[in-house]
Write a protein that holds these residues in place. Structure first.
Motif, PDB file in Angstrom:
ATOM      1  N   VAL A 187       0.870  -1.169   0.000  1.00  0.00           N
ATOM      2  CA  VAL A 187       0.000   0.000   0.000  1.00  0.00           C
ATOM      3  C   VAL A 187       0.910   1.223   0.000  1.00  0.00           C
ATOM      4  O   VAL A 187       1.754   1.366   0.880  1.00  0.00           O
ATOM      5  CB  VAL A 187      -0.911   0.025   1.237  1.00  0.00           C
ATOM      6  N   ALA A 212       2.032   5.077   0.371  1.00  0.00           N
ATOM      7  CA  ALA A 212       1.641   6.145   1.289  1.00  0.00           C
ATOM      8  C   ALA A 212       2.313   7.462   0.927  1.00  0.00           C
ATOM      9  O   ALA A 212       3.435   7.498   0.485  1.00  0.00           O
ATOM     10  CB  ALA A 212       2.045   5.779   2.715  1.00  0.00           C
ATOM     11  N   TRP A 262      -3.029   9.151   0.864  1.00  0.00           N
ATOM     12  CA  TRP A 262      -2.512   7.805   0.595  1.00  0.00           C
ATOM     13  C   TRP A 262      -3.124   7.293  -0.693  1.00  0.00           C
ATOM     14  O   TRP A 262      -4.322   7.119  -0.790  1.00  0.00           O
ATOM     15  CB  TRP A 262      -2.864   6.850   1.733  1.00  0.00           C
ATOM     16  N   SER A 298      -3.819   4.309  -2.424  1.00  0.00           N
ATOM     17  CA  SER A 298      -3.830   2.929  -1.929  1.00  0.00           C
ATOM     18  C   SER A 298      -3.668   1.930  -3.061  1.00  0.00           C
ATOM     19  O   SER A 298      -4.397   1.967  -4.035  1.00  0.00           O
ATOM     20  CB  SER A 298      -5.143   2.670  -1.213  1.00  0.00           C
ATOM     21  N   ILE A 335       2.254  -1.105   4.246  1.00  0.00           N
ATOM     22  CA  ILE A 335       2.045   0.252   3.758  1.00  0.00           C
ATOM     23  C   ILE A 335       3.416   0.835   3.440  1.00  0.00           C
ATOM     24  O   ILE A 335       4.286   0.873   4.311  1.00  0.00           O
ATOM     25  CB  ILE A 335       1.341   1.117   4.821  1.00  0.00           C
ATOM     26  N   VAL A 364      -6.134   4.631   5.192  1.00  0.00           N
ATOM     27  CA  VAL A 364      -5.619   3.361   4.676  1.00  0.00           C
ATOM     28  C   VAL A 364      -6.236   2.185   5.429  1.00  0.00           C
ATOM     29  O   VAL A 364      -6.625   1.169   4.830  1.00  0.00           O
ATOM     30  CB  VAL A 364      -4.079   3.327   4.762  1.00  0.00           C
TER      31      VAL A 364
END
Lengths: 201, 201
Positions: free
Chosen positions: A16, A18, A23, A25, A56, A152
């Motif tokens: 993911v 950031a 963010w 995603s 992330i 997120v």
């Protein structure tokens, strides 16, 4: 690329992405077969976080990893410490365990620094496993707020519920987070449908 | 005598009293040990409706019995016929079964005429078995509406959830039934908490 695209095409990497305050995603294809634990490299940062874990990236700080997990065997002392940090009233550990065991989905967000890991976010959902899910207990440690982690976390929750083909995703939002949920695609009182709570008279 | 009194004292008979337009609810002590089916007299109107069954008295018509049950092995064709009667869209039977199996509470209301029984009301609730319950799919056959049966059905649902010590009972109400739920003790947006639904973008 939208979350829906990713879930449909299943081509996104198990990461993911950031950025500060926003963010973008990139969820993993959650239905991709997952390697058995024995075949996971020893240095895999996701080892131990369960088959649905995603990292992330980039993390906020150096040497830090931020990992989302659906494992439900969370240390309840750690969960209590997290809830304490946002000022929630204490709840009996036995009942919290029962609630987690009977939630359809339990999502936790972890900060990993070397071999130390720390619970910094949480959410769960009840569901009938078919039509409805209701999200409860969404929390991010205040030290980690303001960096988009709540978003997120929630996108991950939604992705998991979509993956399970639950069409109706609901929640009850405190006034100060209504706009936060609105930005995630939640609609207030759609078609006049109202959230109601029963109070003993 | 309030519902709370009855649940606290547990002295009420296993009957629910009914009047036109207003039902004075007299719930059974739901935690009273229930006789095994083999010891139930053959002419017991509650036989076959499960251990939590209660009869609503007096019934609306002669030779009629109205019975509330928590048995979840409901014939799905009957349930579909009930939902059709109020104009709900059809849902896959397999998913309905899954939803019932994964609901914390399933309540059905039956009209029994001699040996014939007919499903005339329904409600169910999801829950984490500890803190929260959310009520879904509340329905009364239109031919039986306007006589307070919805109220009795809902009071029975609430009593069951209280019996299970679930403190937070919630629902999402369509605009035309908000006042109905308000009269049952449900509060709209308490402390500004808002019901929200997620829509795919």
């Amino acid at each position: 690329m939208s979350l829906q695209d990713i879930l449909t095409t299943g081509t996104a990497p198990k990461r993911v992405a950031a950025g500060m305050g926003f963010w973008k995603s990139l969820f993993s294809a959650l239905d991709t077969p997952v390697a058995a634990p024995s075949s996971v490299p020893a240095d895999d940062p996701l080892a131990g976080y369960g088959p649905q874990a995603v990292e992330i990236t980039p993390a906020i700080a150096a040497n830090q990893r931020l990992i989302l997990s659906t494992r439900r065997d969370i240390d309840l002392q750690e969960l209590e410490a997290l809830c304490d940090a946002v000022g929630w009233s204490r709840r009996p550990v036995r009942k919290v365990r029962r609630a987690l065991d009977n939630s359809f989905l339990v999502v936790s967000l972890w900060e990993q620094l070397a071999q130390q890991r720390r619970l910094i976010g949480f959410a769960r959902a009840t569901s009938d496993h078919a039509f409805n899910a209701t999200i409860w207990d969404v929390v991010i440690n205040p030290s980690f707020q303001g960096q988009g982690l709540g978003r997120v976390l929630m996108e991950y929750v939604i992705a998991q519920l979509q993956q399970a083909e639950i069409p109706n995703i609901t929640l009850f939002a405190d006034p100060h987070v209504v706009d936060f949920y609105r930005r995630l695609g939640f609609v207030l009182d759609p078609e006049g449908i109202k959230g109601m709570f029963w109070y003993p008279s």
